[in-house]
Design a protein around this motif. Structure first.
Motif, PDB file in Angstrom:
ATOM      1  N   ALA A  89       0.838  -1.193   0.000  1.00 38.18           N
ATOM      2  CA  ALA A  89       0.000   0.000   0.000  1.00 38.18           C
ATOM      3  C   ALA A  89       0.875   1.246   0.000  1.00 38.18           C
ATOM      4  N   LEU A  90       0.604   2.154  -0.910  1.00 35.96           N
ATOM      5  CA  LEU A  90       1.405   3.372  -1.020  1.00 35.96           C
ATOM      6  C   LEU A  90       0.982   4.382   0.046  1.00 35.96           C
ATOM      7  N   PRO A  91       1.932   5.085   0.646  1.00 35.92           N
ATOM      8  CA  PRO A  91       1.584   6.124   1.622  1.00 35.92           C
ATOM      9  C   PRO A  91       0.880   7.293   0.942  1.00 35.92           C
ATOM     10  N   PRO A  92       0.009   7.997   1.666  1.00 36.37           N
ATOM     11  CA  PRO A  92      -0.758   9.099   1.062  1.00 36.37           C
ATOM     12  C   PRO A  92       0.105  10.145   0.363  1.00 36.37           C
ATOM     13  N   GLN A  93       1.278  10.477   0.918  1.00 35.54           N
ATOM     14  CA  GLN A  93       2.118  11.502   0.293  1.00 35.54           C
ATOM     15  C   GLN A  93       2.611  11.048  -1.082  1.00 35.54           C
ATOM     16  N   LEU A  94       2.957   9.776  -1.197  1.00 35.44           N
ATOM     17  CA  LEU A  94       3.416   9.260  -2.483  1.00 35.44           C
ATOM     18  C   LEU A  94       2.274   9.262  -3.493  1.00 35.44           C
ATOM     19  N   VAL A  95       1.069   8.919  -3.035  1.00 31.85           N
ATOM     20  CA  VAL A  95      -0.095   8.979  -3.927  1.00 31.85           C
ATOM     21  C   VAL A  95      -0.293  10.405  -4.431  1.00 31.85           C
ATOM     22  N   SER A  96      -0.164  11.372  -3.544  1.00 31.53           N
ATOM     23  CA  SER A  96      -0.317  12.780  -3.939  1.00 31.53           C
ATOM     24  C   SER A  96       0.757  13.188  -4.943  1.00 31.53           C
ATOM     25  N   ASP A  97       1.991  12.732  -4.741  1.00 29.44           N
ATOM     26  CA  ASP A  97       3.075  13.057  -5.675  1.00 29.44           C
ATOM     27  C   ASP A  97       2.805  12.453  -7.051  1.00 29.44           C
ATOM     28  N   ILE A  98       2.285  11.237  -7.069  1.00 26.48           N
ATOM     29  CA  ILE A  98       1.969  10.584  -8.338  1.00 26.48           C
ATOM     30  C   ILE A  98       0.870  11.345  -9.070  1.00 26.48           C
ATOM     31  N   LEU A  99      -0.166  11.715  -8.348  1.00 27.19           N
ATOM     32  CA  LEU A  99      -1.265  12.466  -8.962  1.00 27.19           C
ATOM     33  C   LEU A  99      -0.784  13.817  -9.483  1.00 27.19           C
ATOM     34  N   ALA A 100       0.072  14.476  -8.721  1.00 24.80           N
ATOM     35  CA  ALA A 100       0.588  15.784  -9.144  1.00 24.80           C
ATOM     36  C   ALA A 100       1.410  15.655 -10.420  1.00 24.80           C
ATOM     37  N   ALA A 101       2.247  14.609 -10.515  1.00 19.55           N
ATOM     38  CA  ALA A 101       3.060  14.416 -11.711  1.00 19.55           C
ATOM     39  C   ALA A 101       2.185  14.102 -12.915  1.00 19.55           C
ATOM     40  N   ALA A 102       1.143  13.303 -12.718  1.00 20.51           N
ATOM     41  CA  ALA A 102       0.259  12.957 -13.824  1.00 20.51           C
ATOM     42  C   ALA A 102      -0.522  14.158 -14.322  1.00 20.51           C
ATOM     43  N   ARG A 103      -0.931  15.033 -13.374  1.00 19.34           N
ATOM     44  CA  ARG A 103      -1.736  16.191 -13.756  1.00 19.34           C
ATOM     45  C   ARG A 103      -0.927  17.277 -14.462  1.00 19.34           C
ATOM     46  N   SER A 104       0.342  17.353 -14.191  1.00 22.33           N
ATOM     47  CA  SER A 104       1.142  18.496 -14.656  1.00 22.33           C
ATOM     48  C   SER A 104       2.089  18.159 -15.798  1.00 22.33           C
ATOM     49  N   THR A 105       2.103  16.916 -16.289  1.00 20.54           N
ATOM     50  CA  THR A 105       3.023  16.542 -17.358  1.00 20.54           C
ATOM     51  C   THR A 105       2.265  15.749 -18.425  1.00 20.54           C
ATOM     52  N   VAL A 147       8.866  11.186 -10.243  1.00 23.67           N
ATOM     53  CA  VAL A 147       8.734  10.636  -8.891  1.00 23.67           C
ATOM     54  C   VAL A 147       9.685   9.452  -8.795  1.00 23.67           C
ATOM     55  N   GLU A 148      10.775   9.637  -8.052  1.00 23.41           N
ATOM     56  CA  GLU A 148      11.837   8.636  -8.017  1.00 23.41           C
ATOM     57  C   GLU A 148      11.352   7.280  -7.505  1.00 23.41           C
ATOM     58  N   SER A 149      10.470   7.275  -6.526  1.00 26.08           N
ATOM     59  CA  SER A 149       9.991   6.012  -5.959  1.00 26.08           C
ATOM     60  C   SER A 149       9.260   5.164  -6.990  1.00 26.08           C
ATOM     61  N   TRP A 198       3.050   3.996 -20.898  1.00 28.89           N
ATOM     62  CA  TRP A 198       3.558   5.362 -21.133  1.00 28.89           C
ATOM     63  C   TRP A 198       3.331   6.234 -19.903  1.00 28.89           C
ATOM     64  N   LEU A 199       2.160   6.081 -19.279  1.00 28.30           N
ATOM     65  CA  LEU A 199       1.827   6.904 -18.112  1.00 28.30           C
ATOM     66  C   LEU A 199       2.837   6.688 -16.986  1.00 28.30           C
ATOM     67  N   TRP A 200       3.094   5.432 -16.629  1.00 27.81           N
ATOM     68  CA  TRP A 200       3.978   5.175 -15.496  1.00 27.81           C
ATOM     69  C   TRP A 200       5.437   5.439 -15.835  1.00 27.81           C
ATOM     70  N   ALA A 201       5.810   5.245 -17.079  1.00 30.17           N
ATOM     71  CA  ALA A 201       7.179   5.589 -17.472  1.00 30.17           C
ATOM     72  C   ALA A 201       7.400   7.091 -17.333  1.00 30.17           C
ATOM     73  N   ARG A 202       6.398   7.891 -17.665  1.00 28.59           N
ATOM     74  CA  ARG A 202       6.520   9.343 -17.553  1.00 28.59           C
ATOM     75  C   ARG A 202       6.519   9.783 -16.091  1.00 28.59           C
ATOM     76  N   GLY A 213       9.255   0.337  -9.447  1.00 32.79           N
ATOM     77  CA  GLY A 213       8.466  -0.197 -10.551  1.00 32.79           C
ATOM     78  C   GLY A 213       6.979  -0.133 -10.290  1.00 32.79           C
ATOM     79  N   ILE A 214       6.529   0.947  -9.668  1.00 30.06           N
ATOM     80  CA  ILE A 214       5.120   1.098  -9.317  1.00 30.06           C
ATOM     81  C   ILE A 214       4.271   1.164 -10.576  1.00 30.06           C
ATOM     82  N   SER A 215       3.152   0.467 -10.536  1.00 30.46           N
ATOM     83  CA  SER A 215       2.222   0.432 -11.664  1.00 30.46           C
ATOM     84  C   SER A 215       0.798   0.584 -11.141  1.00 30.46           C
ATOM     85  N   THR A 216      -0.173   0.473 -12.044  1.00 34.11           N
ATOM     86  CA  THR A 216      -1.572   0.675 -11.668  1.00 34.11           C
ATOM     87  C   THR A 216      -2.014  -0.314 -10.596  1.00 34.11           C
ATOM     88  N   HIS A 217      -1.490  -1.535 -10.638  1.00 29.07           N
ATOM     89  CA  HIS A 217      -1.917  -2.545  -9.675  1.00 29.07           C
ATOM     90  C   HIS A 217      -1.532  -2.166  -8.242  1.00 29.07           C
TER      91      HIS A 217
END
Length: 454
Positions: A171-187, A288-290, A279-283, A295-299
């Motif tokens: 389970a990903l910590p909330p801060q990491l989830v927020s970082d992932i969402l921020a990267a997806a929204r802004s790139t 997001v270094e973690s 493509w999404l997770w590679a970007r 190798g974090i993915s949708t699952h």
């Protein structure tokens, strides 16, 4: 002599049935059998030699058997097993089904591991070995069911099923989830789609196949449910008002009109495919270094949501939330057969997860857990809500505002410019936006000062 007589008798009966000679009720003459035994002995043969010759004449090779067996596979299994069927045909094509022994199977499984496609979430080919084993098991089981080989000739009964290794996901910590969402929204070229995808998977714990297969007819705005079709199963999954609102707007803005149209679409209006996730997770991994290191993915999002649900609402709710079927064994006790969660309980868990009221929830207030540790950040509320809307099919046909259409086309132009591709013409814009040719032309004039020629 008695054992030889019995063996030859069986062979004679089998040969008669195969050649259509004597009727089913005729029995071989024992004296004729003894004469045959003498002839066999004079030829330095044994009854076993004759039996082997008859059986070998009947058993097909893999090249003859596999194409017909593959046609009988379920569509989902056929897609999954196809790479391993191709490898099997290349190695065993000329061999009969009974000519493969245990060592050959083990070498094939090792070959599957060595030639496995390297993925970000790979674990050294373990998944490839399991799929290769399942492919062989299915083929041999099919051969036994159709009496092409006997149960004893099924070599897969001697091969232990590969165990599923311990998952690296957590389970990903909330801060990491927020970082992932921020990267997806802004790139990226289509941050709107990417942010919607991540929100969809966090709320529903759906697999990627469930998102790719989502159709307009799978949306129920009245009860705030989406129908997920994953791994040959279907289930209705509660979603928040915000997510439903965005799904509806996304579908309409990108050209979905009919019940069978896919909901999630790229900027050019074409339906989403599973390749988009790579493509999404590679970007996101570039920012997001973690994500890159682990190798974090949708699952992983599925793990995150289901872990939270289990911790706060129990195992039964988490199992139903995940869409897992009832276990076939009593490994964890008989009680689990009686411990089932309803869709209302799943909706209650979702309500606490998203902090938005759901009409099917058992409690009216969207109260969270005691520590409020939902993995979801505060949602961006959709304007307007879902009350008072016309029926879904009619609403999808309603034209978008002129301002929204101009912004939509402007965004498509910007995405094409960033990608170094030609800007889409009027026909492509009409398909992507669902607007009429006249309205697209009018929007082009507002953007360019003149319509872009096709």
């Amino acid at each position: 002599m008695l054992s030889e007589w019995t063996a030859v008798r069986r062979w004679l009966v089998a040969d008669v049935e195969a050649t259509g000679g004597a009727g089913g009720g005729d029995r071989p003459d024992p004296e004729a059998v003894l004469v045959a035994l003498q002839v066999v002995k004079q030829m330095n043969l044994t009854p076993e030699d004759l039996l082997t010759a008859v059986v070998a004449r009947r058993i097909p090779t893999f090249a003859e058997f596999v194409p017909k067996a593959v046609e009988a596979m379920p569509a989902g299994s056929r897609r999954t097993y196809r790479p391993y069927v191709n490898k099997l045909m290349a190695l065993w094509g000329p061999l009969r089904l009974d000519e493969v022994d245990v060592d050959e199977v083990r070498r094939f499984l090792a070959h599957a591991r060595e030639t496995a496609q390297v993925r970000r979430s790979g674990v050294g080919g373990d998944g490839a070995v399991r799929h290769a084993h399942r492919t062989l098991s299915w083929l041999y089981r099919y051969a036994v069911e159709h009496e092409l080989i006997s149960v004893r000739q099924n070599v897969m009964r001697l091969i232990r099923t590969p165990g599923k290794g311990h998952s690296r996901r957590y389970a990903l910590p909330p801060q990491l989830v927020s970082d992932i969402l921020a990267a997806a929204r802004s790139t990226g070229f289509d941050p709107v789609l990417d942010a919607l995808l991540l929100r969809f998977h966090l709320e529903t714990a759906a697999r990627t196949g469930g998102a790719v297969a989502l159709r307009v007819r799978d949306l129920d705005p009245d009860q705030l449910l989406v129908r997920l079709r994953e791994k040959n199963t279907q289930r209705w999954q509660p979603v928040s008002p915000t997510l439903m609102e965005h799904l509806l707007h996304h579908a309409r803005d990108r050209g979905a009109r009919d019940d069978e149209d896919k909901v999630l679409r790229r900027a050019d209006g074409t339906p989403l495919t599973s390749g988009h996730y790579q493509w999404l997770w590679a970007r996101v991994g570039k920012y997001v270094e973690s994500v890159r290191v682990a190798g974090i993915s949708t699952h992983w999002l599925r793990h995150t949501t289901l872990t939270w649900v289990e911790r706060n609402f129990g195992y039964a709710v988490a199992r139903t939330y995940a869409g897992h079927s009832m276990p076939k064994s009593n490994l964890h006790g008989v009680t689990q057969v009686y411990v089932k969660a309803s869709i209302d309980e799943v909706a209650t868990a979702l309500q606490a997860l998203t902090r938005e009221r759901h009409p099917l929830a058992l409690t009216s207030a969207p109260s969270g857990t005691e520590d409020g540790s939902s993995p979801l950040p505060e949602p961006d509320r959709a304007n307007g809500g879902l009350t008072g809307r016309s029926p879904l099919s009619e609403w999808l046909q309603e034209p978008a505002s002129e301002t929204g259409l101009v912004e939509r086309i402007r965004r498509l132009y910007e995405e094409a410019d960033k990608a170094g591709k030609p800007r889409p013409g009027r026909a492509s814009l009409t398909k992507a936006t669902g607007a009429t040719v006249y309205r697209v032309r009018k929007a082009q004039v507002e953007i360019n000062g003149f319509p872009k020629p096709d």
